[in-house]
Design a protein around this motif. Structure first.
Motif, PDB file in Angstrom:
ATOM      1  N   MET A  32       0.823  -1.203   0.000  1.00 50.88           N
ATOM      2  CA  MET A  32       0.000   0.000   0.000  1.00 50.88           C
ATOM      3  C   MET A  32       0.862   1.260   0.000  1.00 50.88           C
ATOM      4  N   ILE A  33       1.891   1.276   0.818  1.00 50.48           N
ATOM      5  CA  ILE A  33       2.716   2.488   0.934  1.00 50.48           C
ATOM      6  C   ILE A  33       3.402   2.816  -0.391  1.00 50.48           C
ATOM      7  N   MET A  34       3.858   1.794  -1.100  1.00 51.55           N
ATOM      8  CA  MET A  34       4.550   2.029  -2.363  1.00 51.55           C
ATOM      9  C   MET A  34       3.600   2.567  -3.425  1.00 51.55           C
ATOM     10  N   LYS A  35       2.328   2.244  -3.337  1.00 58.27           N
ATOM     11  CA  LYS A  35       1.355   2.706  -4.317  1.00 58.27           C
ATOM     12  C   LYS A  35       1.005   4.179  -4.109  1.00 58.27           C
ATOM     13  N   ILE A  36       1.168   4.668  -2.906  1.00 57.96           N
ATOM     14  CA  ILE A  36       0.790   6.047  -2.604  1.00 57.96           C
ATOM     15  C   ILE A  36       1.985   6.984  -2.649  1.00 57.96           C
ATOM     16  N   ILE A  37       3.064   6.602  -1.999  1.00 60.89           N
ATOM     17  CA  ILE A  37       4.236   7.480  -1.899  1.00 60.89           C
ATOM     18  C   ILE A  37       5.383   6.941  -2.739  1.00 60.89           C
ATOM     19  N   ASN A  38       5.951   7.825  -3.531  1.00 66.19           N
ATOM     20  CA  ASN A  38       7.071   7.455  -4.390  1.00 66.19           C
ATOM     21  C   ASN A  38       8.189   8.470  -4.175  1.00 66.19           C
ATOM     22  N   ILE A  39       9.360   7.977  -3.816  1.00 68.77           N
ATOM     23  CA  ILE A  39      10.522   8.851  -3.607  1.00 68.77           C
ATOM     24  C   ILE A  39      11.670   8.336  -4.469  1.00 68.77           C
ATOM     25  N   GLU A  40      12.215   9.234  -5.265  1.00 73.75           N
ATOM     26  CA  GLU A  40      13.367   8.892  -6.098  1.00 73.75           C
ATOM     27  C   GLU A  40      14.586   9.577  -5.515  1.00 73.75           C
ATOM     28  N   ASN A  41      15.525   8.776  -5.048  1.00 70.84           N
ATOM     29  CA  ASN A  41      16.734   9.314  -4.412  1.00 70.84           C
ATOM     30  C   ASN A  41      17.596  10.134  -5.363  1.00 70.84           C
ATOM     31  N   GLN A  42      17.563   9.812  -6.656  1.00 68.82           N
ATOM     32  CA  GLN A  42      18.388  10.528  -7.629  1.00 68.82           C
ATOM     33  C   GLN A  42      17.765  11.860  -8.057  1.00 68.82           C
ATOM     34  N   VAL A  97       3.987   8.067   9.858  1.00 72.89           N
ATOM     35  CA  VAL A  97       5.274   8.750   9.724  1.00 72.89           C
ATOM     36  C   VAL A  97       6.403   7.729   9.860  1.00 72.89           C
ATOM     37  N   ASN A  98       6.309   6.861  10.864  1.00 65.93           N
ATOM     38  CA  ASN A  98       7.344   5.849  11.079  1.00 65.93           C
ATOM     39  C   ASN A  98       7.465   4.888   9.899  1.00 65.93           C
ATOM     40  N   LYS A  99       6.317   4.470   9.353  1.00 67.95           N
ATOM     41  CA  LYS A  99       6.316   3.524   8.245  1.00 67.95           C
ATOM     42  C   LYS A  99       7.004   4.124   7.016  1.00 67.95           C
ATOM     43  N   VAL A 100       6.675   5.375   6.692  1.00 64.37           N
ATOM     44  CA  VAL A 100       7.288   6.042   5.532  1.00 64.37           C
ATOM     45  C   VAL A 100       8.785   6.239   5.779  1.00 64.37           C
ATOM     46  N   SER A 101       9.117   6.651   7.005  1.00 67.59           N
ATOM     47  CA  SER A 101      10.508   6.884   7.379  1.00 67.59           C
ATOM     48  C   SER A 101      11.342   5.614   7.210  1.00 67.59           C
ATOM     49  N   LEU A 102      10.835   4.493   7.695  1.00 68.37           N
ATOM     50  CA  LEU A 102      11.549   3.222   7.593  1.00 68.37           C
ATOM     51  C   LEU A 102      11.599   2.698   6.163  1.00 68.37           C
ATOM     52  N   GLU A 103      10.479   2.799   5.455  1.00 72.93           N
ATOM     53  CA  GLU A 103      10.373   2.290   4.089  1.00 72.93           C
ATOM     54  C   GLU A 103      11.390   2.942   3.139  1.00 72.93           C
ATOM     55  N   PHE A 104      11.569   4.266   3.305  1.00 72.68           N
ATOM     56  CA  PHE A 104      12.441   5.001   2.387  1.00 72.68           C
ATOM     57  C   PHE A 104      13.768   5.428   3.014  1.00 72.68           C
ATOM     58  N   SER A 105      14.029   4.988   4.234  1.00 76.44           N
ATOM     59  CA  SER A 105      15.260   5.344   4.956  1.00 76.44           C
ATOM     60  C   SER A 105      15.493   6.855   4.979  1.00 76.44           C
ATOM     61  N   ILE A 106      14.440   7.571   5.380  1.00 77.53           N
ATOM     62  CA  ILE A 106      14.535   9.023   5.529  1.00 77.53           C
ATOM     63  C   ILE A 106      14.138   9.387   6.960  1.00 77.53           C
ATOM     64  N   SER A 107      14.468  10.593   7.376  1.00 79.45           N
ATOM     65  CA  SER A 107      14.178  10.981   8.755  1.00 79.45           C
ATOM     66  C   SER A 107      12.680  11.220   8.965  1.00 79.45           C
ATOM     67  N   ARG A 108      12.248  11.022  10.189  1.00 75.42           N
ATOM     68  CA  ARG A 108      10.855  11.288  10.549  1.00 75.42           C
ATOM     69  C   ARG A 108      10.529  12.759  10.305  1.00 75.42           C
ATOM     70  N   ASP A 109      11.529  13.633  10.541  1.00 75.58           N
ATOM     71  CA  ASP A 109      11.323  15.071  10.343  1.00 75.58           C
ATOM     72  C   ASP A 109      10.949  15.387   8.892  1.00 75.58           C
ATOM     73  N   THR A 110      11.551  14.672   7.954  1.00 77.36           N
ATOM     74  CA  THR A 110      11.245  14.886   6.533  1.00 77.36           C
ATOM     75  C   THR A 110       9.789  14.530   6.251  1.00 77.36           C
ATOM     76  N   VAL A 111       9.342  13.401   6.785  1.00 79.20           N
ATOM     77  CA  VAL A 111       7.959  12.957   6.594  1.00 79.20           C
ATOM     78  C   VAL A 111       7.001  13.944   7.272  1.00 79.20           C
ATOM     79  N   LEU A 112       7.351  14.356   8.496  1.00 82.17           N
ATOM     80  CA  LEU A 112       6.509  15.326   9.214  1.00 82.17           C
ATOM     81  C   LEU A 112       6.413  16.641   8.455  1.00 82.17           C
ATOM     82  N   LEU A 113       7.509  17.071   7.867  1.00 80.49           N
ATOM     83  CA  LEU A 113       7.514  18.303   7.084  1.00 80.49           C
ATOM     84  C   LEU A 113       6.526  18.192   5.920  1.00 80.49           C
ATOM     85  N   ALA A 114       6.543  17.057   5.244  1.00 82.31           N
ATOM     86  CA  ALA A 114       5.627  16.816   4.118  1.00 82.31           C
ATOM     87  C   ALA A 114       4.174  16.789   4.594  1.00 82.31           C
ATOM     88  N   TYR A 115       3.907  16.052   5.665  1.00 82.60           N
ATOM     89  CA  TYR A 115       2.537  15.945   6.169  1.00 82.60           C
ATOM     90  C   TYR A 115       2.038  17.294   6.691  1.00 82.60           C
TER      91      TYR A 115
END
Length: 96
Positions: free
Chosen positions: A1-11, A42-60
């Protein structure tokens, strides 16, 4: 489900929080998210994409400011409105 909604490209040169915001807007525009649907935690997105919780919180928080989502303390973030002006910017490069 998470991959279908949120997409992050590191490059990508686009900041990750903006990619999250854009992903949610696109999911709404494509009717993959409806009013009342819960966003991934927030935790699920943070773990899934190896990004900080602060980044996810900023987006939300950005989505909250735009009136697209609302938060319930201890429960998560939910889609508040599916009616917003959505403008996807596409960069096109023509080669000769």
């Amino acid at each position: 489900m998470i991959m279908k909604i949120i997409n992050i490209e590191n490059q990508s040169g686009t900041p990750k929080y903006k990619q999250i915001v854009s992903s949610v807007e696109i999911a709404i525009a494509e009717n993959r998210l409806q009013k009342g649907d819960r966003l991934p935690s927030v935790n699920k997105v943070s773990l899934e994409f190896s990004i900080s919780r602060d980044t996810v919180l900023l987006a939300y928080d950005e989505l909250k400011k735009r009136g697209i989502v609302f938060a319930i303390l201890g429960k998560g973030y939910y889609i508040k409105s599916v009616e917003f002006s959505f403008e996807q910017r596409i960069f096109c490069c023509l080669m000769n």
